[in-house]
Design a protein around this motif. Structure first.
Motif, PDB file in Angstrom:
ATOM      1  N   SER A 178       1.303  -1.372  -0.109  1.00 35.71           N
ATOM      2  CA  SER A 178       0.033   0.115  -0.125  1.00 35.71           C
ATOM      3  C   SER A 178       0.867   1.199   0.154  1.00 35.71           C
ATOM      4  CB  SER A 178      -1.026  -0.103   1.287  1.00 35.71           C
ATOM      5  OG  SER A 178      -1.576  -1.007   0.765  1.00 35.71           O
ATOM      6  N   GLY A 179       0.574   2.089  -0.808  1.00 34.80           N
ATOM      7  CA  GLY A 179       1.349   3.476  -1.401  1.00 34.80           C
ATOM      8  C   GLY A 179       2.809   3.286  -1.956  1.00 34.80           C
ATOM      9  N   LYS A 180       3.042   2.270  -2.481  1.00 37.46           N
ATOM     10  CA  LYS A 180       4.437   2.272  -2.915  1.00 37.46           C
ATOM     11  C   LYS A 180       4.426   1.882  -4.698  1.00 37.46           C
ATOM     12  CE  LYS A 180       6.618   1.204   0.646  1.00 37.46           C
ATOM     13  NZ  LYS A 180       7.334   1.452   1.696  1.00 37.46           N
ATOM     14  N   ARG A 181       5.371   1.764  -5.136  1.00 40.73           N
ATOM     15  CA  ARG A 181       5.009   2.160  -6.897  1.00 40.73           C
ATOM     16  C   ARG A 181       5.452  -0.170  -7.210  1.00 40.73           C
ATOM     17  NH1 ARG A 181      10.711   5.230  -7.475  1.00 40.73           N
ATOM     18  NH2 ARG A 181      11.054   3.171  -5.309  1.00 40.73           N
ATOM     19  N   ILE A 182       4.175   0.271  -7.594  1.00 38.34           N
ATOM     20  CA  ILE A 182       4.051  -1.370  -8.541  1.00 38.34           C
ATOM     21  C   ILE A 182       3.605  -1.263 -10.415  1.00 38.34           C
ATOM     22  CG2 ILE A 182       1.934  -2.993  -8.432  1.00 38.34           C
ATOM     23  CD1 ILE A 182       1.675  -1.858  -5.748  1.00 38.34           C
ATOM     24  N   GLY A 183       4.074  -1.474 -11.347  1.00 40.38           N
ATOM     25  CA  GLY A 183       4.837  -1.723 -11.949  1.00 40.38           C
ATOM     26  C   GLY A 183       3.360  -2.676 -12.964  1.00 40.38           C
ATOM     27  N   VAL A 184       2.822  -1.805 -14.187  1.00 36.45           N
ATOM     28  CA  VAL A 184       1.686  -2.725 -14.977  1.00 36.45           C
ATOM     29  C   VAL A 184       1.998  -2.280 -15.966  1.00 36.45           C
ATOM     30  CG1 VAL A 184      -0.030  -2.930 -12.734  1.00 36.45           C
ATOM     31  CG2 VAL A 184      -0.231  -1.552 -13.540  1.00 36.45           C
ATOM     32  N   CYS A 185       0.948  -2.822 -16.745  1.00 33.83           N
ATOM     33  CA  CYS A 185       0.680  -2.608 -17.835  1.00 33.83           C
ATOM     34  C   CYS A 185      -0.093  -1.787 -18.015  1.00 33.83           C
ATOM     35  CB  CYS A 185       0.344  -3.813 -18.980  1.00 33.83           C
ATOM     36  SG  CYS A 185      -1.221  -4.611 -18.616  1.00 33.83           S
ATOM     37  N   ALA A 186      -0.222  -0.648 -18.531  1.00 33.46           N
ATOM     38  CA  ALA A 186      -1.056   0.394 -19.152  1.00 33.46           C
ATOM     39  C   ALA A 186      -2.679   0.069 -19.306  1.00 33.46           C
ATOM     40  CB  ALA A 186      -0.822   2.120 -20.033  1.00 33.46           C
ATOM     41  N   GLY A 187      -3.388   0.193 -19.303  1.00 37.26           N
ATOM     42  CA  GLY A 187      -5.066  -0.109 -19.679  1.00 37.26           C
ATOM     43  C   GLY A 187      -5.376  -1.610 -19.104  1.00 37.26           C
ATOM     44  N   CYS A 188      -4.428  -2.443 -18.391  1.00 35.22           N
ATOM     45  CA  CYS A 188      -4.674  -3.791 -18.611  1.00 35.22           C
ATOM     46  C   CYS A 188      -5.443  -3.910 -17.233  1.00 35.22           C
ATOM     47  CB  CYS A 188      -3.044  -4.454 -17.829  1.00 35.22           C
ATOM     48  SG  CYS A 188      -2.538  -4.560 -19.535  1.00 35.22           S
ATOM     49  N   ALA A 189      -6.066  -5.201 -16.984  1.00 35.84           N
ATOM     50  CA  ALA A 189      -6.638  -5.048 -15.732  1.00 35.84           C
ATOM     51  C   ALA A 189      -6.062  -5.195 -14.459  1.00 35.84           C
ATOM     52  CB  ALA A 189      -7.322  -6.736 -15.706  1.00 35.84           C
ATOM     53  N   TYR A 190      -5.078  -5.255 -14.310  1.00 36.25           N
ATOM     54  CA  TYR A 190      -3.954  -5.051 -13.026  1.00 36.25           C
ATOM     55  C   TYR A 190      -3.851  -3.706 -12.764  1.00 36.25           C
ATOM     56  CZ  TYR A 190      -2.105  -9.455 -15.384  1.00 36.25           C
ATOM     57  OH  TYR A 190      -1.335 -10.317 -15.855  1.00 36.25           O
ATOM     58  N   GLU A 191      -4.418  -2.762 -13.620  1.00 43.08           N
ATOM     59  CA  GLU A 191      -4.240  -1.334 -13.070  1.00 43.08           C
ATOM     60  C   GLU A 191      -5.569  -1.238 -12.630  1.00 43.08           C
ATOM     61  OE1 GLU A 191      -3.100   2.467 -14.980  1.00 43.08           O
ATOM     62  OE2 GLU A 191      -3.789   1.457 -16.525  1.00 43.08           O
ATOM     63  N   ALA A 192      -6.553  -1.670 -13.377  1.00 39.66           N
ATOM     64  CA  ALA A 192      -8.100  -1.376 -12.311  1.00 39.66           C
ATOM     65  C   ALA A 192      -8.254  -2.328 -11.137  1.00 39.66           C
ATOM     66  CB  ALA A 192      -8.933  -2.196 -13.620  1.00 39.66           C
ATOM     67  N   TYR A 193      -7.619  -3.080 -10.831  1.00 41.58           N
ATOM     68  CA  TYR A 193      -7.314  -3.923  -9.439  1.00 41.58           C
ATOM     69  C   TYR A 193      -6.913  -2.868  -8.184  1.00 41.58           C
ATOM     70  CZ  TYR A 193      -6.207  -6.516  -5.610  1.00 41.58           C
ATOM     71  OH  TYR A 193      -6.006  -7.268  -4.173  1.00 41.58           O
ATOM     72  N   LEU A 194      -5.466  -2.702  -8.909  1.00 36.87           N
ATOM     73  CA  LEU A 194      -4.427  -1.794  -8.595  1.00 36.87           C
ATOM     74  C   LEU A 194      -5.865  -0.207  -7.865  1.00 36.87           C
ATOM     75  CD1 LEU A 194      -1.180  -1.719 -10.023  1.00 36.87           C
ATOM     76  CD2 LEU A 194      -2.386  -2.911  -7.477  1.00 36.87           C
ATOM     77  N   GLU A 195      -6.893   0.650  -9.143  1.00 42.82           N
ATOM     78  CA  GLU A 195      -7.026   1.641  -8.211  1.00 42.82           C
ATOM     79  C   GLU A 195      -8.641   1.076  -8.384  1.00 42.82           C
ATOM     80  OE1 GLU A 195      -8.678   2.389 -12.796  1.00 42.82           O
ATOM     81  OE2 GLU A 195      -6.370   3.839 -12.805  1.00 42.82           O
ATOM     82  N   HIS A 196      -9.235  -0.441  -7.655  1.00 46.75           N
ATOM     83  CA  HIS A 196     -10.074  -0.776  -7.188  1.00 46.75           C
ATOM     84  C   HIS A 196     -11.483  -0.432  -7.557  1.00 46.75           C
ATOM     85  CE1 HIS A 196      -8.468  -0.741  -2.643  1.00 46.75           C
ATOM     86  NE2 HIS A 196      -7.284  -1.048  -3.290  1.00 46.75           N
ATOM     87  N   THR A 197     -11.418  -0.630  -9.396  1.00 51.25           N
ATOM     88  CA  THR A 197     -12.384  -0.122 -10.000  1.00 51.25           C
ATOM     89  C   THR A 197     -13.042  -1.653 -10.635  1.00 51.25           C
ATOM     90  OG1 THR A 197     -11.145   0.622 -11.537  1.00 51.25           O
ATOM     91  CG2 THR A 197     -12.353   2.142 -10.456  1.00 51.25           C
ATOM     92  N   LEU A 198     -11.720  -3.099 -10.605  1.00 51.44           N
ATOM     93  CA  LEU A 198     -11.677  -4.109 -11.522  1.00 51.44           C
ATOM     94  C   LEU A 198     -13.446  -4.521 -11.449  1.00 51.44           C
ATOM     95  CD1 LEU A 198     -10.432  -5.789 -13.834  1.00 51.44           C
ATOM     96  CD2 LEU A 198      -9.924  -6.944 -11.714  1.00 51.44           C
ATOM     97  N   VAL A 199     -13.831  -5.090 -12.013  1.00 51.71           N
ATOM     98  CA  VAL A 199     -15.009  -6.375 -12.269  1.00 51.71           C
ATOM     99  C   VAL A 199     -14.593  -7.639 -13.182  1.00 51.71           C
ATOM    100  CG1 VAL A 199     -17.573  -6.617 -12.260  1.00 51.71           C
ATOM    101  CG2 VAL A 199     -16.364  -4.281 -11.747  1.00 51.71           C
ATOM    102  N   VAL A 200     -14.773  -8.558 -12.451  1.00 56.93           N
ATOM    103  CA  VAL A 200     -14.429  -9.391 -13.673  1.00 56.93           C
ATOM    104  C   VAL A 200     -15.822 -10.658 -13.579  1.00 56.93           C
ATOM    105  CG1 VAL A 200     -13.116 -12.139 -14.225  1.00 56.93           C
ATOM    106  CG2 VAL A 200     -11.719  -9.366 -12.900  1.00 56.93           C
TER     107      VAL A 200
END
Length: 327
Positions: A178-200
């Motif tokens: 939490s609060g750390k730098r995490i790399g993801v592919c831009a626009g991927c579901a991983y990014e939505a997970y970190l934004e707390h917006t992912l729905v699967v």
């Protein structure tokens, strides 16, 4: 001499009238009998599917540097006898799980596979301007993407896991990031997970990391390379799928996996809703082919070949009709 035979009184000749009566009876029987069913022509392929079959190529968007899903082999030269356009790659120039899936789909369509590598953000946003026919590039089904894209029956399922530098000894669970730098592919579901917006669809997701600093990349592998630069030098962690991380470690990057999956997802072929030709027949045909590949064990074999386990079995059970895409 020949003696004349006595004759009976004459009567009307029955010959011609008998045939007339018989013909009338046949006509009446035919008129009163069952009416033959009209011949109904089976409609042929339509929309973008018809265009693909006519030109003889299926143009698929995928990644050039996303092993083991898809990877461009720089040593392979373009096939000489090809229908692929000059700005498209021939199938022999790529390898990987997604590529083999696309190759089998094209084969069952009876056409040649051609490959292109647009930016990921361009693929997931739709409006492809008919530059390619479908994406077979490990795209996860999400409601947000369904606004611009149609999805086929999933051909595999996946998981999202964290990787940290091998020298790290402070991060022992996801909450520590939490609060750390995490790399993801831009626009991927991983990014939505970190934004707390992912729905699967069909999944209940627990968001374990709060307020991370999200660093977007064109591909997961680029993020993993930055993580390998040193513990906390550029990134504190990368969120990706288990096999991409495993491949990076096998290639020599000093990384390690952190715990189990944060969530599971479903990967499918995608087709642009804004295609100039009707895309629905294409995505329905792709679903039929992928369901056939589940049924005959092709996808289970490919999953085991590339990932060491049958991740396709869960995708086979996914109810694609539940998405109500054509409502």
């Amino acid at each position: 001499k020949t003696m004349a035979r006595a004759t009976k009184p004459s009567r009307p000749d029955p010959g011609p009238r008998w045939w007339l009566a018989a013909g009338l009876v046949l006509v009446l029987v035919a008129a009163c009998g069952p009416t033959p069913a009209p011949t109904v022509a089976t409609p042929g392929p339509a929309g973008s599917l018809a265009a693909i079959l006519q030109r003889g190529t299926l143009v698929v968007a995928t990644e050039a540097d996303y092993a083991p899903q898809s990877e461009l082999n720089p040593d392979e030269v373009r096939a000489q006898d090809t229908r692929c356009a000059p700005n498209q790659r021939t199938e022999n120039q790529f390898e990987g799980f997604d590529v083999d899936v696309a190759r089998e789909v094209a084969s069952r369509l009876g056409v040649e596979l051609c490959l292109v590598t647009p930016r990921w953000t361009q693929v997931v946003s739709g409006n492809w301007d008919d530059l390619w026919d479908a994406s077979i590039g490990s795209m996860v089904i999400t409601p947000e993407r369904m606004q611009a894209l149609y999805f086929s029956q999933p051909y595999t399922s996946g998981a999202a896991v964290l990787f940290v530098h091998e020298d790290n000894d402070t991060v022992v669970k996801p909450e520590n990031l939490s609060g750390k730098r995490i790399g993801v592919c831009a626009g991927c579901a991983y990014e939505a997970y970190l934004e707390h917006t992912l729905v699967v669809p069909t999944q209940q997701i627990d968001f374990a990391i709060d307020d991370p600093i999200i660093v977007g990349y064109d591909t997961d592998t680029s993020a993993l390379q930055d993580l390998a630069a040193g513990d906390g030098v550029r990134l504190d962690a990368v969120l990706t799928d288990p096999d991409t991380g495993r491949s990076a470690i096998q290639s020599g990057l000093p990384l390690k996996r952190l715990g189990g999956p944060l969530y599971y997802d479903f990967v499918a072929a995608a087709v642009d809703k804004s295609s100039h030709l009707d895309p629905v027949p294409l995505v329905k045909r792709l679903s039929e082919i992928i369901q056939e590949m589940h049924g005959d064990g092709t996808l289970a074999r490919l999953s085991t070949q590339y990932y060491g386990a049958d991740w396709a079995q869960y995708a086979a059970q996914f109810d694609i009709e539940a998405l109500e895409q054509y409502a």
